[in-house]
Motif scaffolding. Sequence first.
Motif, PDB file in Angstrom:
ATOM      1  N   LEU A  10       0.870  -1.169   0.000  1.00  0.00           N
ATOM      2  CA  LEU A  10       0.000   0.000   0.000  1.00  0.00           C
ATOM      3  C   LEU A  10       0.910   1.221   0.000  1.00  0.00           C
ATOM      4  O   LEU A  10       1.915   1.243   0.700  1.00  0.00           O
ATOM      5  CB  LEU A  10      -0.892  -0.002   1.248  1.00  0.00           C
ATOM      6  N   ASN A  11       0.531   2.223  -0.786  1.00  0.00           N
ATOM      7  CA  ASN A  11       1.389   3.406  -0.884  1.00  0.00           C
ATOM      8  C   ASN A  11       1.350   4.198   0.420  1.00  0.00           C
ATOM      9  O   ASN A  11       0.296   4.635   0.855  1.00  0.00           O
ATOM     10  CB  ASN A  11       0.912   4.279  -2.049  1.00  0.00           C
ATOM     11  N   PRO A  12       2.528   4.374   1.071  1.00  0.00           N
ATOM     12  CA  PRO A  12       2.543   5.032   2.376  1.00  0.00           C
ATOM     13  C   PRO A  12       2.104   6.486   2.315  1.00  0.00           C
ATOM     14  O   PRO A  12       1.721   7.056   3.329  1.00  0.00           O
ATOM     15  CB  PRO A  12       4.006   4.930   2.815  1.00  0.00           C
ATOM     16  N   ALA A  13       2.138   7.085   1.132  1.00  0.00           N
ATOM     17  CA  ALA A  13       1.837   8.510   1.034  1.00  0.00           C
ATOM     18  C   ALA A  13       0.377   8.789   0.683  1.00  0.00           C
ATOM     19  O   ALA A  13      -0.019   9.941   0.579  1.00  0.00           O
ATOM     20  CB  ALA A  13       2.754   9.167   0.000  1.00  0.00           C
ATOM     21  N   LEU A  14      -0.413   7.733   0.470  1.00  0.00           N
ATOM     22  CA  LEU A  14      -1.804   7.953   0.048  1.00  0.00           C
ATOM     23  C   LEU A  14      -2.785   7.353   1.041  1.00  0.00           C
ATOM     24  O   LEU A  14      -2.568   6.259   1.557  1.00  0.00           O
ATOM     25  CB  LEU A  14      -2.046   7.321  -1.334  1.00  0.00           C
ATOM     26  N   ARG A  15      -3.887   8.080   1.265  1.00  0.00           N
ATOM     27  CA  ARG A  15      -4.939   7.565   2.139  1.00  0.00           C
ATOM     28  C   ARG A  15      -5.575   6.330   1.497  1.00  0.00           C
ATOM     29  O   ARG A  15      -5.677   6.242   0.275  1.00  0.00           O
ATOM     30  CB  ARG A  15      -6.015   8.635   2.346  1.00  0.00           C
TER      31      ARG A  15
ATOM     32  N   TYR B  30      -4.117   6.588   6.729  1.00  0.00           N
ATOM     33  CA  TYR B  30      -2.980   6.158   5.929  1.00  0.00           C
ATOM     34  C   TYR B  30      -2.669   4.706   6.274  1.00  0.00           C
ATOM     35  O   TYR B  30      -3.000   4.242   7.372  1.00  0.00           O
ATOM     36  CB  TYR B  30      -1.760   7.042   6.216  1.00  0.00           C
TER      37      TYR B  30
ATOM     38  N   HIS C 251      -0.154   3.171   7.373  1.00  0.00           N
ATOM     39  CA  HIS C 251       0.570   2.868   8.603  1.00  0.00           C
ATOM     40  C   HIS C 251      -0.310   3.005   9.830  1.00  0.00           C
ATOM     41  O   HIS C 251       0.094   2.644  10.925  1.00  0.00           O
ATOM     42  CB  HIS C 251       1.819   3.747   8.728  1.00  0.00           C
TER      43      HIS C 251
END
Lengths: 323, 623
Positions: free
Chosen positions: B115-120, B163, B165
């Motif tokens: 999952l992209n850490p920078a996107l919700r 997010y 994380h």
Amino acid sequence: MKFLRGGGIAGFITRRVLLGLLVMFLVSVIVFVSTQLLGDPARAILGRDATPDRLAALQKQLNLDSSKVGQYFHWLGGILHGDLGTSLASSQPVTQVLGARIANSAVLVVLAAIFSVPVSIAIGSYAALRREKLFDTLSSNLMLVLAALPEFVVAVLLVILLSTNVLHLLPAISPVPPGTHAWDYPDELVMPVATLVIAVAPYVSRIMRASMIEVLESDYVEMARLKGLPERTVLIRHALPNAIGPVFQVIAINLAYLAGGVVVIESVFNYPGIGLGLVDAVTNHDIPVVQALAMLIAAVYVVLNLLADVATILVTPRLRTRL
Amino acid sequence: MTTDQLPASEAESTEGRAAVTVRDLVIATTSGTEVVQGVSFEIAPGEVLGVVGESGSGKTTVGLALLGHARRGLAITGGTILLGDQDIRAMNDAQLRRLRGSLVSYVPQDPASSLNPALRIGIQLREVLEAHGQTDAKTNAARIAEMMREVALPDDPAYLKRYPHQLSGGQQQRVGLAMAFANRPRLIVLDEPTTGLDVTTQSTVLATVRELAQIHDVAALYVTHDLAVVAAVATRVAVMYAGRIVELGPADKLFESSGHPYTRRLVGAIPRLAGGRSLVGIPGHAPSPGKRPQGCAFAPRCRLRIDECEAEVPPMLEIASDHASRCIRALEVVDFKQDEYGDPVDLPEPDTDKPVLTLDNVVGYYGSTEVLHSINLTLEQGEILAVVGESGSGKTTTARSIAGLHHSWTGSIRLGETELAPAARARSTDVRRQIQYIFQNPYGSLNPRKTIGESVGQPLGIFKIASGKKADAMVGEMLEQVSLSASYARRYPDQCSGGERQRVAIARALISKPSVLICDEITSALDVSVQAAIVELLGELQRELGLSMVFVTHNLPLVRSIAQKVAVLADGSIVEYGDTAEILANPQQEYTRHLISDTPSLETATAEITAAVAPPTDGAHQA
């Protein structure tokens, strides 16, 4: 250590600004102590054959007869009030002596940033995309060569190429006459800015390429492609925000380095920036000017690093949500 | 490759209604080495096909090929992949893009990194819909909410604004599943989606996969190295070895009467809850691509090898209409009794008069949070004590406190008669020598710049046990004892497989002759057959050297075959503590029962599968 957390991004900035002020305070001590090594300003002004009487009188006038600690706080108090003292060489207020030079240097750095940052991010990203293909090989090697060339060599090559022997398009020197502004002479700015862009671009584009390659190899970029997203979305929405974090730090360090005054470049183009100002002041034992410039350069480092950290945090939710 | 065709009847098993048909798939490196050789299978709608193999067998590569994707350095070079009647290999980039995430979707191995850490997560869910032409915001929001409910996650907007994380591992994987089912695909490729999740989460994720595949009539390819997991989720199983399918058949048949020696060895390597038998690893390792033998790739490791095995690659041999094996002796193999491997476990009697390690009212902290509540444990001389629990239960913190790596604790830990200081640094050299620790990840725990010999020999220098030639001799001896050869001393960690590295770590821990060995999830990063070999080794070493061990794990069946005692931890407290066989046979606590039933094992899975999964509609599966 509770006070070091919380408050969101505003709290973080507040803490970093306070920390920056602490750094500036420590820098001021170091600057003050080390400028004492430049010798006695009164003697510097009066020359070698000063009489003891006149020396004593001038020392009193310059507040040199009080204790070192007293002198330091007098100087620091002045800075906090915006009074940087009086230049010993010109007997004018330091702010007035340096104002034009600071503006000239700022113009140079800002222009260099405006051109070099987008260009090098684009070159680095595209090289990462075309990894080990022709564009990547060419640009990576070119950047390596440019990074290896000292700035003055670049400057001289540009002069040879564009102002003298080969083509004669631009003025070879950029002396901004006193009382005028650097932006009044756009053609004179081209060469110094070009040199600075060439000085900065290799570092930024190389870190951009490395960071982008790592991100393109990541599981989430593979996943984005396997979700069937258009390549543009994959790159702009998924890859770029994750790749750019480390790049901010490199940009900040490079711009701060430029702001410190690339003496050699200013010297080649005879451009009246703070680099040359600093050299002159040291030669003239003009202690108030040296101190003011040292503090200014330190402040630029602090501010640019703060900006880079804030920018990194803004593009990294994991850091942002922890604040 | 043409000789590798499946028997005709196998091809008929999903005739006319196969969601996906793969024929003679070949995937090679750009330099021409074939990594996957002549793989053929079919999956019917609603069916889950398990693909099992060790690392390097090519199972993930096959899975990705179904999306028309090959990783960097690889290319699909032969065969056909038909999705219904569309040929994936004939598609251009634009067609493939439209295929991915809509008709065929992918659930990755590690949800945390996928999952992209920078996107919700809401954005990451929505873009799958938008990329495939659904741009109406309202419809998409409704569909996302529906998907979230299907995978049992909250569907409120605040949750979607999180997010990655900010989610747990299990929640991240459910988001991955929701994404995969978003566009109602015909085929889903799941690439070890439960590795790294603890057993409870794993069992709910597996149940979700099975349900969704059935409800929506989606074909699924489930890639894993864990046969027990496959037993819990798949109706049919393909076993891969060295780039080929070596056995293909219904899940229950593969476990009860498999027709390939490799499958039999894999089954033998699975820890059994019922216990009673020791685990047996498979000696040697799978040949790497390009170094595969001319004949049967498994022959060099096979106990049933005959000379003909090495003449040519055996064809798929039909055992029953829906069961085929790539072994020339398949018809004999299938009749062997499955339990021929694994002797009854005979755990040594610990010496109960001399506790080597005593934990008395140990309370552990992280900052000001109490994470361990009054832990009392005793480790006898010659005993293996298993500490079992889910992630976050405090089992690793307990182990680290004993070793002095976690030093924020109160209470008393005694080594023999000696009271231990909280921090390893404050303990005497001899105490540190006596407690040795083996870490979970053998890839991170060995210094990559040191040779194996230097790493293993280091404790000899630190504890001033030996030096020079004598030390070298001891290192060589120790390496032999962990079933490596003395020549490994000159290698670097990157020249060793995961299992070999873990053996090196064991050698390093044992060379200083410790009185307590702490093993922290030491097999969880390893393939099942390698895990079996490591456990086998530890059992042998314990019998030979009379070792006392604290064995931290989340895998209950694994405990059965080596530990005399087990302590079950939940939320920092011991909920059950006692004799392993008794606790596993007759757990007193609800938590322990859950832990047992959630752990995929052949017993729980085969029982569940026959009960829960309605028989597939086509008669071909009913042999």
